[in-house]
Design an enzyme around this catalytic site. Structure first.
Site, short mmCIF file in Angstrom:
data_model
loop_
_atom_site.label_atom_id
_atom_site.label_comp_id
_atom_site.label_asym_id
_atom_site.label_seq_id
_atom_site.Cartn_x
_atom_site.Cartn_y
_atom_site.Cartn_z
N GLU A 80 0.79 -1.25 0.00
CA GLU A 80 0.00 0.00 0.00
C GLU A 80 0.82 1.30 0.00
O GLU A 80 0.57 2.19 0.81
CB GLU A 80 -0.96 -0.02 1.20
CG GLU A 80 -1.83 -1.26 1.23
CD GLU A 80 -2.80 -1.32 2.41
OE1 GLU A 80 -2.65 -0.54 3.35
OE2 GLU A 80 -3.70 -2.17 2.37
N GLU A 102 -6.43 -10.55 -1.57
CA GLU A 102 -7.26 -10.35 -0.35
C GLU A 102 -8.74 -10.29 -0.72
O GLU A 102 -9.50 -9.45 -0.25
CB GLU A 102 -6.85 -9.06 0.36
CG GLU A 102 -5.37 -8.97 0.67
CD GLU A 102 -4.96 -7.83 1.58
OE1 GLU A 102 -5.84 -7.15 2.14
OE2 GLU A 102 -3.75 -7.61 1.71
C1 GLA Z 1 -5.04 -4.55 4.23
C2 GLA Z 1 -3.81 -5.36 4.60
C3 GLA Z 1 -4.18 -6.63 5.27
C4 GLA Z 1 -5.26 -6.47 6.30
C5 GLA Z 1 -6.45 -5.80 5.68
C6 GLA Z 1 -7.55 -5.66 6.70
O1 GLA Z 1 -5.67 -4.97 3.11
O2 GLA Z 1 -2.98 -5.65 3.51
O3 GLA Z 1 -3.04 -7.14 5.91
O4 GLA Z 1 -4.80 -5.69 7.37
O5 GLA Z 1 -6.03 -4.53 5.23
O6 GLA Z 1 -7.71 -6.78 7.50
#
Ligand code: GLA
Length: 321
Positions: free
Chosen positions: A125, A232
């Site tokens: 990020e 994710e």
């Molecule tokens: C982001 C992070 C993850 C996690 C999510 C929320 O996407 O990359 O590690 O913390 O937020 O759970």
């Protein structure tokens, strides 16, 4: 038991799940049946492993890693450099050299403990959401400088030469953010950064239906020569923070969710040559991070398995082909 996700997708990509150790209490059999990749939801983050100088706690991550090793499940490491969940002490009075050195030592301890994992998120990020800004303003950027992303990839790769290192980000399919991610990846690659892959977090919601943007994103990131992970995945039932709690069970929304998952998995199959793994952020609805986030007390049901671990219509939608 229902058909296995990983078996169904064996000619396409791995199917992963991110979870925390309590999930192992009820879901071991289910994870073994459906998934061939795991990610620790939190337990490998810098602050979880090394919250205080010189003190390492591998216990919680080990529970997941040992389970994965015993069952021949791939382990994806998550994550080294981030603006969250990194302990403050590593930035105190830090210089570029001392911070990179701290990261190097941290990576060495992780490698001594786990060996070289096949894949690891090196940077998470780093791109700013606001359209006018480029890199997110972080301590890593301020201390190491504008080319910090490529520097940290190099440092981690020195320590773990056979691990494929990933960049990972969210809103990665948005036309206002994607070009900045692509620009950063190109600049870093041109600077010799050993980036092997791009992690597309893919936190969708039912109301964002720009499916062509998903295709375009797979094409653009893939064109950089990177392997791609859907890293994710979940699909929130809500558009806004203020949206009221939905009643549940809710056949109408179950059907909407199933249609959504059907559409995105059709795309993933179409682009499977580019995709190494599709990882869900959670196993069953009951342990999703979207329960209570971003709206305290609000339940969500964003995954393929319900609170009891039973397959939902969305599960059948992605296995019906
Ligand atoms: C982001 C992070 C993850 C996690 C999510 C929320 O996407 O990359 O590690 O913390 O937020 O759970």
């Amino acid at each position: 038991m229902e058909v296995s996700l990983k078996e169904k997708y064996k000619d396409y990509f791995k199917i992963g799940a991110a979870f925390s150790p309590p999930t192992l209490i009820y879901a071991k059999d289910m994870i073994k049946h459906h998934f061939n990749s795991v990610t620790c939801e939190n337990q490998m983050k810098y602050e979880c492993l090394n919250g205080k100088p010189g003190v390492y706690n591998f216990g919680p991550a080990d529970k997941i890693v040992n389970f994965a090793k015993e069952n021949d499940i791939a382990i994806h490491g998550h994550t080294f450099v981030w603006h969250n969940q990194v302990p403050d002490y590593i930035f105190e009075n830090a210089t570029k050299e001392s911070l990179l050195n701290n990261l190097r030592e941290h990576a060495k301890v992780v490698k001594e403990h786990y060996g070289e994992l096949p894949t690891f998120d090196a940077v998470n990020e780093a791109i700013e959401d606001k359209t006018e800004a480029y890199l997110r303003d972080t301590k890593w950027l301020n201390i190491i400088g504008d080319n910090y992303i490529s520097e940290v990839f190099k440092v981690i790769k020195e320590v773990m030469p056979s691990t494929e290192l990933y960049y990972n980000d969210y809103n990665e399919c948005f036309p206002e953010k994607r070009p900045k991610i692509v620009r950063m990846l190109k600049e870093a690659l041109a600077d010799g950064a050993p980036i092997s892959g791009m992690g597309m977090q893919s936190h969708y919601n039912l109301f964002w239906t720009e499916f062509d943007e998903i295709k375009r994103s797979l094409e653009e990131y893939g064109a950089l020569g990177l392997k791609l992970r859907i890293s994710e995945l979940d699909v929130s039932l809500y558009k806004e923070k203020e949206d009221p709690q939905l009643k549940w069970p809710n056949p109408e929304y179950e059907e909407k969710l199933a249609d959504y998952y059907r559409r995105v998995f059709e795309i993933y199959r179409e682009y499977s040559e580019l995709i190494d793994c599709v990882t869900f952020w959670g196993v069953a609805d009951s342990d999703s991070w979207l329960n209570g986030f971003p709206t305290p007390g609000r339940r969500n049901h964003p995954l393929l398995f319900d609170d009891k671990g039973n397959p939902k219509p969305a599960f059948y939608a992605v296995t019906d082909f």
